[in-house]
Write a protein that holds these residues in place. Structure first.
Motif, mmCIF file in Angstrom:
data_model
loop_
_atom_site.group_PDB
_atom_site.id
_atom_site.type_symbol
_atom_site.label_atom_id
_atom_site.label_comp_id
_atom_site.label_asym_id
_atom_site.label_seq_id
_atom_site.Cartn_x
_atom_site.Cartn_y
_atom_site.Cartn_z
ATOM 1 N N THR A 1 74.734 -65.952 30.389
ATOM 2 C CA THR A 1 73.454 -66.114 29.708
ATOM 3 C C THR A 1 73.064 -64.813 29.013
ATOM 4 N N ASN A 2 72.000 -64.867 28.239
ATOM 5 C CA ASN A 2 71.479 -63.645 27.633
ATOM 6 C C ASN A 2 71.105 -62.641 28.717
ATOM 7 N N ALA A 3 71.147 -61.380 28.368
ATOM 8 C CA ALA A 3 70.722 -60.329 29.294
ATOM 9 C C ALA A 3 69.698 -59.447 28.591
ATOM 10 N N VAL A 4 68.745 -58.957 29.383
ATOM 11 C CA VAL A 4 67.700 -58.071 28.862
ATOM 12 C C VAL A 4 67.513 -56.915 29.834
ATOM 13 N N ALA A 5 67.397 -55.723 29.283
ATOM 14 C CA ALA A 5 67.133 -54.542 30.103
ATOM 15 C C ALA A 5 66.149 -53.650 29.368
ATOM 16 N N PHE A 6 65.478 -52.809 30.134
ATOM 17 C CA PHE A 6 64.596 -51.804 29.558
ATOM 18 C C PHE A 6 65.081 -50.431 30.008
ATOM 19 N N ALA A 7 65.001 -49.462 29.092
ATOM 20 C CA ALA A 7 65.458 -48.109 29.401
ATOM 21 C C ALA A 7 64.372 -47.108 29.080
ATOM 22 N N ALA A 8 64.243 -46.102 29.923
ATOM 23 C CA ALA A 8 63.330 -44.992 29.677
ATOM 24 C C ALA A 8 64.156 -43.730 29.496
ATOM 25 N N PHE A 9 63.658 -42.817 28.656
ATOM 26 C CA PHE A 9 64.392 -41.597 28.303
ATOM 27 C C PHE A 9 63.506 -40.370 28.512
ATOM 28 N N SER A 10 64.151 -39.273 28.894
ATOM 29 C CA SER A 10 63.413 -38.035 29.151
ATOM 30 C C SER A 10 63.250 -37.205 27.880
ATOM 31 N N SER A 11 62.986 -37.871 26.779
ATOM 32 C CA SER A 11 62.739 -37.189 25.509
ATOM 33 C C SER A 11 61.934 -38.107 24.608
#
Length: 225
Positions: A168-178
């Motif tokens: 199935t479709n996949a979704v993720a969220f990412a946070a960055f230190s900049s």
């Protein structure tokens, strides 16, 4: 006396190193809302700030990360960035965000690096096979299959990837230190540079036939962000 100079030099290098390893400069005020108008300005490490008295809620706002993105492209993924270009109020705050959408089995965020940030990723839908490779000389590969609610960290500057191994479709969220992590997609940079890298360089670097190198350089390398 030479010993004192040596100790002073070591202390200065240590101090410089501590600054060098910081992701973004620390702010010296509550916020520094970026100004996109570069007329009559000079390039600086970051963006100019507008008068804080002119700040408004919209300077700290972005809408739409709940909307699925189109993944019908050659790599089967789309990255929606939310950095200082989208939220001007992120300027000097040393943090940003992204949404990653993946097509069913095979959707790939290709091997890439973020030169200015560590990334922490959380899966909210689907199943992702993720990993990163350490620097020379070990080049160790760390991988993990992630499910909804799982979190994985990609250290700053290291090559990493995400690959949808689910149906199935996949979704993720990412946070960055900049506020502006940057991205270097390896295939794009090596085989899709403008102008192209001399094929002889790539033939020797990758131990490939020259025709293979030229074929790779002739392809359209998709940018998914």
């Amino acid at each position: 006396m030479k010993g004192a100079h040596f100790l002073l030099a070591i202390s200065l290098l240590a101090l410089a190193s501590s600054f060098a390893y910081a992701s973004d400069p620390s702010p010296l005020q509550d916020f520094c809302i970026a100004i996109n108008d570069t007329k009559d300005s000079v390039f600086v490490n970051g963006k100019f700030c507008k008068d804080p008295k002119l700040a408004k809620a919209e300077d700290f706002f972005f809408s739409g990360l709940n909307i699925p993105r189109n993944t019908s492209n050659p790599v089967g993924s789309t990255v929606t960035q939310v950095n200082v270009a989208q939220i001007l109020g992120l300027n000097t705050l040393g943090i940003s965000l992204a949404r990653l959408d993946f097509a069913p089995y095979g959707g790939l965020n290709p091997p890439h690096t973020h030169p200015r940030a560590t990334e922490i990723l959380v899966v909210v839908e689907g199943t992702l096979y993720v990993g990163f490779v350490t620097s020379n000389p070990d080049n160790r590969l760390f991988t993990k299959v992630l499910y909804p609610g799982d979190v994985f960290v990609f250290p700053v500057g290291l090559i990493h990837f995400q690959f949808n191994v689910g149906k199935t479709n996949a979704v993720a969220f990412a946070a960055f230190s900049s506020q502006n992590p940057g991205v270097i997609t390896i295939a794009n940079a090596v085989f899709g540079s403008n102008p192209p890298i001399n094929p002889d360089v790539l033939v020797k670097a990758f131990q490939l036939d020259k025709n293979v190198v030229k074929n790779l350089q002739s392809k359209f390398w998709w940018a998914n962000n």
